[in-house]
Write an enzyme that holds these catalytic residues in place. Structure first.
Site, PDB file in Angstrom:
ATOM      1  N   LEU A  65       0.820  -1.527  -0.247  1.00 29.89           N
ATOM      2  CA  LEU A  65       0.373  -0.241   0.352  1.00 29.89           C
ATOM      3  C   LEU A  65       0.697   1.097   0.222  1.00 29.89           C
ATOM      4  O   LEU A  65       1.619   1.204   0.154  1.00 29.89           O
ATOM      5  CB  LEU A  65      -1.139   0.157   1.087  1.00 29.89           C
ATOM      6  N   LYS A 174      15.084  -0.277   5.287  1.00 32.55           N
ATOM      7  CA  LYS A 174      14.861   0.472   3.306  1.00 32.55           C
ATOM      8  C   LYS A 174      14.909   2.486   3.912  1.00 32.55           C
ATOM      9  O   LYS A 174      15.431   2.805   2.674  1.00 32.55           O
ATOM     10  CB  LYS A 174      13.859   0.005   3.229  1.00 32.55           C
ATOM     11  N   LYS A 249       9.085  11.174  -0.218  1.00 32.84           N
ATOM     12  CA  LYS A 249       8.037  10.021   1.472  1.00 32.84           C
ATOM     13  C   LYS A 249       9.450   9.615   1.685  1.00 32.84           C
ATOM     14  O   LYS A 249       9.203   9.991   3.114  1.00 32.84           O
ATOM     15  CB  LYS A 249       6.910   9.618   0.151  1.00 32.84           C
TER      16      LYS A 249
HETATM   17  P1  NAD Z   1       0.489   2.096  -5.902  1.00 30.87           P
HETATM   18  O1  NAD Z   1       0.061   3.820  -5.627  1.00 30.87           O
HETATM   19  O2  NAD Z   1       0.959   2.146  -7.602  1.00 30.87           O
HETATM   20  O3  NAD Z   1      -0.472   1.033  -5.880  1.00 30.87           O
HETATM   21  C1  NAD Z   1      -0.595   1.106  -4.684  1.00 30.87           C
HETATM   22  C2  NAD Z   1      -2.012   0.766  -4.185  1.00 30.87           C
HETATM   23  O4  NAD Z   1      -2.780   0.306  -3.253  1.00 30.87           O
HETATM   24  C3  NAD Z   1      -2.960   1.486  -5.022  1.00 30.87           C
HETATM   25  O5  NAD Z   1      -3.763   0.234  -6.307  1.00 30.87           O
HETATM   26  C4  NAD Z   1      -4.182   1.744  -4.155  1.00 30.87           C
HETATM   27  O6  NAD Z   1      -6.205   1.345  -4.647  1.00 30.87           O
HETATM   28  C5  NAD Z   1      -4.686   0.759  -2.847  1.00 30.87           C
HETATM   29  N1  NAD Z   1      -4.936   0.878  -1.699  1.00 30.87           N
HETATM   30  C6  NAD Z   1      -4.504   1.938  -1.480  1.00 30.87           C
HETATM   31  N2  NAD Z   1      -5.424   1.441  -0.295  1.00 30.87           N
HETATM   32  C7  NAD Z   1      -6.288   0.876  -0.076  1.00 30.87           C
HETATM   33  C8  NAD Z   1      -6.569   0.173   1.058  1.00 30.87           C
HETATM   34  N3  NAD Z   1      -7.391   0.692   1.949  1.00 30.87           N
HETATM   35  N4  NAD Z   1      -7.324  -1.033  -0.164  1.00 30.87           N
HETATM   36  C9  NAD Z   1      -6.925  -1.650  -0.560  1.00 30.87           C
HETATM   37  N5  NAD Z   1      -6.078  -0.800  -2.188  1.00 30.87           N
HETATM   38  C10 NAD Z   1      -5.530   0.214  -1.451  1.00 30.87           C
HETATM   39  O7  NAD Z   1       2.229   2.617  -5.058  1.00 30.87           O
HETATM   40  P2  NAD Z   1       3.457   1.388  -5.541  1.00 30.87           P
HETATM   41  O8  NAD Z   1       3.618   2.109  -6.417  1.00 30.87           O
HETATM   42  O9  NAD Z   1       3.119   0.144  -6.126  1.00 30.87           O
HETATM   43  O10 NAD Z   1       3.872   1.767  -4.249  1.00 30.87           O
HETATM   44  C11 NAD Z   1       3.879   0.854  -3.326  1.00 30.87           C
HETATM   45  C12 NAD Z   1       4.129   0.260  -2.326  1.00 30.87           C
HETATM   46  O11 NAD Z   1       5.801   0.300  -2.716  1.00 30.87           O
HETATM   47  C13 NAD Z   1       4.590   1.905  -1.622  1.00 30.87           C
HETATM   48  O12 NAD Z   1       4.616   2.440  -0.360  1.00 30.87           O
HETATM   49  C14 NAD Z   1       5.975   2.634  -2.153  1.00 30.87           C
HETATM   50  O13 NAD Z   1       6.561   3.551  -1.320  1.00 30.87           O
HETATM   51  C15 NAD Z   1       7.129   1.244  -1.708  1.00 30.87           C
HETATM   52  N6  NAD Z   1       8.008   0.835  -3.099  1.00 30.87           N
HETATM   53  C16 NAD Z   1       7.615   1.429  -4.274  1.00 30.87           C
HETATM   54  C17 NAD Z   1       8.550   1.310  -5.278  1.00 30.87           C
HETATM   55  C18 NAD Z   1       8.546   2.003  -7.051  1.00 30.87           C
HETATM   56  O14 NAD Z   1       8.414   1.988  -7.399  1.00 30.87           O
HETATM   57  N7  NAD Z   1       6.871   1.988  -7.162  1.00 30.87           N
HETATM   58  C19 NAD Z   1       9.438   0.745  -5.307  1.00 30.87           C
HETATM   59  C20 NAD Z   1      10.579   0.665  -4.125  1.00 30.87           C
HETATM   60  C21 NAD Z   1       8.639   0.552  -3.180  1.00 30.87           C
END
Ligand code: NAD
Length: 305
Positions: A65, A174, A249
């Site tokens: 999330l 991280k 973030k």
């Molecule tokens: P994203 O915004 O693409 O996906 C998050 C998803 O969570 C969305 O589809 C949203 O609708 C869903 N969501 C939010 N609240 C919800 C709830 N209550 N119930 C169900 N679904 C819900 O984000 P992402 O890029 O996939 O990143 C996810 C996590 O991974 C973050 O914490 C981010 O910091 C971390 N991260 C991301 C990357 C990257 O390159 N994108 C790399 C490493 C870590």
């Protein structure tokens, strides 16, 4: 093979859930955003109408999330305000792969433990490409025996699994890594901009620094200067990759933690100021620079010319 509930199918969670399905696990999925669920049924997942329904029968629950508030909202209070943790049978294993504050991860793990549930923080490195390829690095905090149970599941999504320590330790690893990454990327972009202003070819300069004492990950695999390296965000207008907003973030998480400890983090603070300035300067009515890849910090240094 395990029965898994996967909550949060965004840029990272979507491909991670697909890799679990490809490895033969049973996967039930839920996301608030219907578009994120598109294609998951065809991929073999059971699409649930709520997190409460998704976790029914699950041995393992995975959350991916955006931030700590979303993770707390899922585990501590669901749509009808009941606590999801209260619904799960003792022995269910919880893996939160989101990047959140270590403090939040610790309090969630404690709330889970009170109910006889093991919870691991398992944030990832490797970005969307790593999620798609199943080559993520997991930095895990929590009980070693729980990690042993989680390993077959994590191995379907990643290739490096590190046990960082007790609950919250994965999140600490991280945030430290990403603070260092922001510093390295900013420094690399600054050095490249200076060299180019002095008339050097950025590819030649990159090659020299790569083999010299300034060599680092940005130069090796993620060069921020446009046109130097194929296949990286800098060579496609900084589209895709790891967003400036996500880096901001993560810097916020690191600096909040440092402030609570009374520990100074001058380079992390400077990197956050640079990324904030970059977001302000590079954003326009057409484009939010927070949505660009974080190597776009190069623009800040080129804009000075
Ligand atoms: P994203 O915004 O693409 O996906 C998050 C998803 O969570 C969305 O589809 C949203 O609708 C869903 N969501 C939010 N609240 C919800 C709830 N209550 N119930 C169900 N679904 C819900 O984000 P992402 O890029 O996939 O990143 C996810 C996590 O991974 C973050 O914490 C981010 O910091 C971390 N991260 C991301 C990357 C990257 O390159 N994108 C790399 C490493 C870590």
């Amino acid at each position: 093979m395990a029965q898994i509930a996967f909550i949060g199918l965004g840029n990272m969670g979507g491909p991670m859930a697909r890799n679990l399905l490809a490895a033969g696990h049973g996967v039930a999925v839920f996301d608030l955003n219907e578009a994120a669920l598109a294609g998951m049924a065809e991929a073999g997942a059971r699409v649930a109408g709520s997190s409460r329904v998704a976790v029914e029968g699950a041995e393992v629950v995975i959350t991916m999330l955006p931030a700590g508030a979303h993770v707390e909202a899922v585990y501590l209070a669901s749509e009808d305000q009941a606590c999801l943790l209260d619904q799960l049978p003792t022995g269910t294993l919880l893996l939160d792969c989101s990047t959140i504050a270590a403090e939040t991860a610790r309090s969630l793990a404690a709330a889970a433990a009170q109910r006889g549930l093991a919870m691991l923080d398992a944030p990832v490195s490797g970005g969307v490409g790593g999620a798609e390829a199943g080559t993520l690095t997991f930095m895990v905090g929590g009980d070693g025996a729980a990690l042993d149970r989680a390993r077959p599941v994590l191995e379907a999504m990643g290739k490096n699994i590190f046990h960082a320590g007790a609950a919250g330790a994965g999140q600490v690893a991280k945030m430290c890594n990403n603070m260092l990454l922001a510093v390295l990327m900013s420094g690399t972009a600054e050095a490249l901009a200076l060299g180019v202003r002095e008339g050097l070819d950025p590819a030649v300069l990159s090659n020299i620094m790569k083999q010299s004492s300034g060599g680092n990950w940005a130069l090796n695999v993620y060069n921020p200067y446009p046109g130097v390296m194929e296949g990286v965000p800098a060579s496609r207008g900084y589209e895709g990759g790891f967003l400036v907003d996500l880096m901001l973030k993560d810097l916020g998480l690191a600096l909040d933690a440092a402030a609570k400890l009374g520990q100074s983090a001058p380079l992390g603070s400077l990197a956050r100021s640079l990324y904030t300035l970059h977001k302000q300067q590079a954003s326009s009515a057409e484009q939010d620079a927070g949505r660009l890849d974080f190597s776009s910090i190069q623009k800040l240094f080129l804009a000075e010319g």
